[in-house]
Design an enzyme around this catalytic site. Structure first.
Site, PDB file in Angstrom:
ATOM      1  N   LYS A 240       5.096  -2.343   8.198  1.00  0.00           N
ATOM      2  CA  LYS A 240       6.103  -1.461   7.618  1.00  0.00           C
ATOM      3  C   LYS A 240       7.427  -2.205   7.577  1.00  0.00           C
ATOM      4  CE  LYS A 240       8.075   3.151   8.195  1.00  0.00           C
ATOM      5  NZ  LYS A 240       7.794   4.510   8.651  1.00  0.00           N
TER       6      LYS A 240
ATOM      7  N   PHE B  55      12.505   4.950   3.111  1.00  0.00           N
ATOM      8  CA  PHE B  55      13.226   3.935   3.854  1.00  0.00           C
ATOM      9  C   PHE B  55      12.396   2.687   4.104  1.00  0.00           C
ATOM     10  CE2 PHE B  55      14.902   8.067   5.236  1.00  0.00           C
ATOM     11  CZ  PHE B  55      16.190   7.937   4.748  1.00  0.00           C
TER      12      PHE B  55
ATOM     13  N   ILE C 125       0.801  -1.231   0.000  1.00  0.00           N
ATOM     14  CA  ILE C 125       0.000   0.000   0.000  1.00  0.00           C
ATOM     15  C   ILE C 125       0.825   1.268   0.000  1.00  0.00           C
ATOM     16  CG2 ILE C 125      -2.141  -0.953   0.953  1.00  0.00           C
ATOM     17  CD1 ILE C 125      -1.196  -0.082   3.704  1.00  0.00           C
ATOM     18  N   GLY C 126       2.109   1.134   0.116  1.00  0.00           N
ATOM     19  CA  GLY C 126       2.884   2.370   0.071  1.00  0.00           C
ATOM     20  C   GLY C 126       4.371   2.124   0.080  1.00  0.00           C
TER      21      GLY C 126
ATOM     22  N   ASP D 254       8.226  15.870   9.071  1.00  0.00           N
ATOM     23  CA  ASP D 254       7.740  15.512   7.738  1.00  0.00           C
ATOM     24  C   ASP D 254       6.222  15.600   7.673  1.00  0.00           C
ATOM     25  OD1 ASP D 254       8.172  14.911   5.119  1.00  0.00           O
ATOM     26  OD2 ASP D 254       8.316  12.753   5.417  1.00  0.00           O
TER      27      ASP D 254
ATOM     28  N   VAL E  83       5.265  -0.350   2.809  1.00  0.00           N
ATOM     29  CA  VAL E  83       4.178  -0.670   3.738  1.00  0.00           C
ATOM     30  C   VAL E  83       3.200  -1.628   3.049  1.00  0.00           C
ATOM     31  CG1 VAL E  83       2.341   0.242   5.196  1.00  0.00           C
ATOM     32  CG2 VAL E  83       4.407   1.591   4.832  1.00  0.00           C
TER      33      VAL E  83
END
Lengths: 618, 431
Positions: free
Chosen positions: B106, B60, B55-56, B193, B63
């Site tokens: 993650k 670094f 999904i992502g 961020d 996910v």
């Protein structure tokens, strides 16, 4: 990070301040000093900086400049120019005497100290006063004005561009008119200036001001200033005051100098005796104090175009930002970030030619519709075109917002023609003074190289290549690709160099991002399409940006990419923090002996494991 | 954290995949391969989680959405949705509660240093009971591969809704975001961020969670005195006694020049973050950055929502980023900001005015509302004006004057969200 807190060694400090003419630095690039303080990466970027710079700085100037520099240095220190000594030179002389006659120094020192105390007191007094001063400059050459004004602003004073009662001081080069009966003496004494107009008075002063202006008999500003009880100073006086204010011989600056200041720290240890050294050091940083800056210097690069330059006010560290853009006839043509015409939802800093064209089309469409509907007197519904038009009007109304050529007198062919224009080979000097090379695995690397090349084609100046898949295109439009040519102006060679970098290492470890992958594949397939690539290359050499003329090919390509995706293994280049090395392929690297060794050494994981124990699920 | 972190710069749209909820769609072949490789290499993970989709992807990490196979054997305090669903479930349903429970896994790239991973996980652990911050369910390691398990949040892609948000919606969005930031900042942690892709927001529930603490740090890390923390008077004194002030005094030329072969060390400061969302002091390498950098980033999000432009800043690099801000606030303010951090800004670029533009004007221009056919100037509506006023407090160039998350939650603009929310409830009751 830790390096920041370490005070620079004397050695570095001297490096900081020394700017020997390049001719004296016989092997600047490979001297041991450089090697130890400048990482390998930085060197590379230096090389590229120099390459860019070389365009703007013809080497032929070298000799003349060096001579000139030497001359001015001598003049600065030795005062052989025959010109009368200025205040600074006198001070310098004084400082030098102190140093030259150390035997008598005790007496002299006392006198000097007393004198410095005076100056210091005076400085303190005026430091409090200056923030309340509001200057109006009158009959003063622009260069003097801007300099003096900037100095005064550093001290907290303000400048007003138009004469008004807001001003507290009028600065002029003309003879100062005699005092009015009631006003006190303000012109001669610099030490007892009586402060500014009482703010309370200002409130009620409107009528005074108006009447003063109305008295047309004395139309002169200086008379008005008198009547308004403003102070009138000669420009020379203000300059003298400023030079005294910025006089650092008082040593005050040294005592609370920040620890970062390598030079400052050094000075405080050496005490006042170091005054001359301070001056010399500053001179080394800033160049001889009376140097003629209009002559280009060998070791200083003058910013002649439009530029932004952000540097340390104490010149201890390297400038944080320097960038120069070529001068352009119209500021809208400048490549620096500015507001540009763009459609709703799009980044307002990115020129969007499609938006303009679309707006144009919709406008025509709307005009036609309107012509049909003229009889109906209804409120025209708000359309996208109308919105676009309004935007454009806004742009027109405000000069500060960039605007393309008015599209009314320049039909859309103007816009269409643009992509075909050969890219200008104007060398844009751009140097990130950090000198950081594009990092592998850092987003920076991909950002810089990626948008400019897609499908093996340079993307510049808001042009979107039409021969890549829409997925890629949308990615690029919405990200950095459609940049209004911030990078235009790179020479062909530079572009090709970058392109090589991109082809080999393009992908940072991060970007298995789908469309990025496709882009990579699109790149990889270039060799297989030798003829096309060759043709394209030839076109590039001619300075043309390749536009795919064949719509059909564009449609077919995605299919090709899909198939390749499954067959060819893509390389995932990046940087490994653990092995401290760059790699060409992630999968290859993580099974390498070096990396496995790191992975299997328990010591490396002890700290993390302690935390992981706490994080166990309960 | 080494040099790598210093240079960290993320693309505003990078990781946009993270907000895409295509988890139940057909899985791409490459993704399937990737997941299979991950399952093979990470011994034992398949017993605990069943990977569903990717999904992502971040700088670094990657996910994945996964089913939590051991859900029922653990305490799941983190699961905010669970209590509600259980409330309404019949006992038999509860027993059959074979409803799959999803988590986000993650996978932190093995090329990340253990210190970096430690930093992120430790901060998350510290923030475990913080409101609106994505909790860490667990984390574990197999050899060099570390994975963090986080709740899977239903949310919508920012790009789907940013153009349609009413001022009321915007209030709710920021109330949620500032709640998260207040808890993070209370722990003296800088997220570094803040951007839409790191705030997973569910407009229906008006609830969001802050994710990705990969660049976060504790305030005070590697601080070195910066001019901006001095008293105003000391600062002015420092400026007027700077080398620059002296040069100015002795120079007659207006031409700026810079050393060609600069051997001075460069100013070092953590500049990690995403392009276009970094505060001026980050760009100017302030050496004492504090939690207010996150508030600036939040301001950029608000500017995005009010102007309906995403991304608002293009920012190919730091210089562009600073100039884009200058285009808005004007040269004067940016010069002052530079001085604030002990630096001198010189520029003759003609596009930037001294005073800059008002935010109201920029919002009007960006939304195509300038002059109507009759030539009358258009204005923002009252709600928007309030929003713009609030925006000034976020996009304040002086970090010391910028509004804090705690203050923001008490600002009328945000407080209004509560009133509106109550009104809605009343309406529902009436029905």
């Amino acid at each position: 990070m830790a390096a920041v807190s370490i005070p620079p060694s004397p050695h570095i400090a001297s490096m900081n301040t020394r700017r020997v003419p390049l001719a004296n630095l016989q092997n600047a690039t490979n001297s041991p000093l450089r090697a130890s303080h400048v990482g390998g990466k930085r060197q590379r970027s230096h090389a590229s900086e120099q390459r860019d710079i070389a365009y703007g700085q013809p080497p032929s100037k070298k000799l003349a400049i060096e001579v000139d520099d030497a001359e001015s240095r001598r003049n600065g220190l030795g005062r052989r120019s025959g010109a009368p000594p200025n205040a600074f030179q006198k001070k310098l002389e004084a400082a030098r005497e102190v140093k030259a006659v150390p035997k008598r120094s005790e007496q002299v020192q006392q006198a000097v100290t007393a004198n410095l105390d005076n100056i210091r007191q005076w400085q303190r007094h005026y430091r409090k006063m200056f923030p309340e001063f509001v200057f109006y400059f009158e009959s003063i050459p622009e260069d003097v004005r801007s300099k003096v004004s900037r100095q005064a602003q550093l001290l907290g004073a303000r400048e007003v561009k138009f004469f008004s009662r807001e001003a507290t001081h009028v600065i002029t080069t003309r003879p100062i008119p005699a005092e009015l009966e009631s006003s006190s003496s303000t012109t001669t004494s610099s030490t007892q200036a009586k402060g500014t107009v009482n703010p309370a008075q200002l409130e009620t002063k409107k009528s005074v001001f108006d009447t003063a202006l109305q008295k047309s008999g004395h139309g002169d500003i200086l008379y008005k200033a008198r009547e308004l009880r403003m102070k009138i100073w000669s420009a020379e006086k203000l300059q003298r005051m400023l030079s005294a204010m910025f006089n650092t011989e008082t040593g005050e600056q040294v005592t609370d100098a920040p620890t970062r200041r390598g030079a400052g720290g050094l000075q405080s240890k050496l005490g006042r005796q170091a005054d001359l050294q301070t001056l010399l050091q500053n001179e080394k940083i800033n160049g001889p104090l009376d140097r003629d800056y209009s002559v280009a210097n060998q070791d200083l690069i003058q910013l002649r175009g439009y530029y932004v330059y952000i540097h340390d006010m104490d010149e201890v560290t390297r400038p944080v930002m320097v960038r120069e853009y070529p001068k352009v006839a119209k500021k809208e043509e400048g490549k620096w970030p500015q507001f540009r015409a763009s459609g709703a939802g799009k980044c307002p800093f990115v020129d969007d030619p499609h938006h303009v064209r679309r707006a144009q089309q919709e406008l025509e469409e709307k005009a036609r519709v309107e012509r049909v509907q003229t009889t109906r007197a209804t409120v025209v519904p708000r359309t996208r075109a109308a919105a676009a038009l309004a935007e454009r009007r806004a742009l027109g109304e405000n000069n500060n917002l960039a605007r393309r050529l008015s599209m009314n007198d320049q039909p859309s062919q103007q816009i269409d023609a643009k992509p075909l224009d050969p890219p200008k080979v104007v060398p844009t000097k751009r140097s990130n003074t950090d000198g950081m090379p594009p990092m592998f695995g850092s987003a920076q690397a991909s950002i810089r190289a990626m948008p400019r090349f897609a499908g093996g084609e340079p993307v510049a100046s808001g042009i979107q290549p039409s021969n890549i898949t829409s997925a890629i295109r949308s990615q690029m439009i919405s990200s950095t690709a459609a940049a209004p040519g911030a990078r235009v102006g790179n020479s062909k060679e530079v572009n090709q160099l970058k392109r090589k970098v991109f082809e080999k290492n393009s992908a940072p470890s991060t970007n298995s991002n789908h469309s990025m992958n496709e882009m990579r594949v699109a790149l990889n397939q270039e060799p297989t399409q030798a003829t096309r690539a060759a043709k394209r290359k030839a076109q590039e050499t001619l300075g043309y940006i390749h536009e795919d003329e064949d719509e059909e090919k564009a449609v077919r390509r995605p299919a090709l990419i899909r198939r390749r995706n499954t067959k060819e293994k893509e390389l995932k280049p990046g940087y490994c923090e653990n092995c401290r090395e760059k790699f060409n392929d992630f999968d290859e690297h993580v099974v390498s002996r070096k990396h496995r060794k790191f992975a299997n050494t328990q010591d490396n994981w002890d700290v993390l494991d302690k935390l992981l124990i706490q994080l166990e699920r309960e | 954290m080494g040099e790598h972190l210093f240079e960290e710069s993320r693309d505003p749209l990078e990781e946009s995949g993270a907000t895409m909820d295509s988890s139940d769609e057909e899985i791409e072949e490459t993704v399937a391969e990737d997941m299979a490789r991950f399952e093979d290499s990470f011994v034992g993970i398949t017993k605990r989680y069943r990977l569903i989709n990717r999904i992502g992807e971040g700088t670094f990490s990657t996910v994945y959405k996964a089913e939590d196979l051991e859900y029922s054997s653990f305490d799941n305090k983190w699961d905010v949705d669970e209590p509600e669903t259980r409330k309404w479930a019949s006992p038999s349903q509860k027993r059959r509660s074979r409803r799959p429970h999803y988590v986000a896994i993650k996978k932190i790239y093995v090329t990340s240093s253990p210190i970096r991973i430690f930093n992120e996980l430790e901060l998350l652990h510290d923030l475990r009971s913080s409101d609106s911050v994505c909790p860490l369910i667990t984390a574990f390691r197999h050899q060099d591969q570390v994975v963090a398990v986080l709740p899977y949040f239903q949310h919508r892609d920012f790009r789907d809704y940013y153009r349609d948000m009413s001022i009321g919606d915007i209030r709710l969005y920021f109330r949620s975001l500032f709640t998260a930031l207040r808890s993070v900042h209370a722990k003296k942690i800088l997220h570094r961020d803040i951007k839409p892709t790191n705030f997973l927001y569910n407009p229906q529930l008006a609830r969001g969670v802050l994710v990705d603490f990969g660049l976060a740090e504790r305030q005070g890390t590697d601080w070195v005195q910066c001019n901006c923390t001095l008293q105003a008077e000391d600062r002015r004194y420092r400026i007027s006694h700077s080398v620059y002030a002296q040069t100015l005094q002795s120079t007659t030329s207006q031409h700026s020049s810079y050393p060609k072969n600069d051997t001075r060390s460069s100013r070092r400061a953590n500049r990690a973050g995403t392009r276009g969302f970094r505060a001026p002091e980050v760009l100017l390498k302030c050496t004492q950055q504090n939690t207010s950098i996150d508030m600036w980033s939040a301001g950029v999000i608000l500017l995005t929502l009010l102007s309906r432009r995403f991304p608002f800043f293009h920012s190919a690099d730091d210089i562009d980023a600073l100039l884009e801000i200058t285009a808005i606030v004007g040269k004067k303010k940016m010069k002052d900001t530079a001085f604030l951090h002990g630096q001198v800004l010189e520029s003759n670029i003609p596009s930037y005015t001294e005073g800059g533009h008002t935010l109201e004007k920029i919002i009007l221009w960006c939304t195509g509302r300038t002059k109507d056919e009759t030539g009358a100037k258009k204005e923002l509506d009252d709600d928007e004006k309030d929003a713009a006023k609030f925006l000034y407090r976020l996009l304040e160039c002086d970090p010391a004057k910028r509004i804090t998350a705690d203050e923001a939650l008490r600002h009328p603009f945000i407080l209004q969200a509560l009133d509106e929310g109550e009104d809605e409830d009343v309406d529902l009751m009436d029905m």
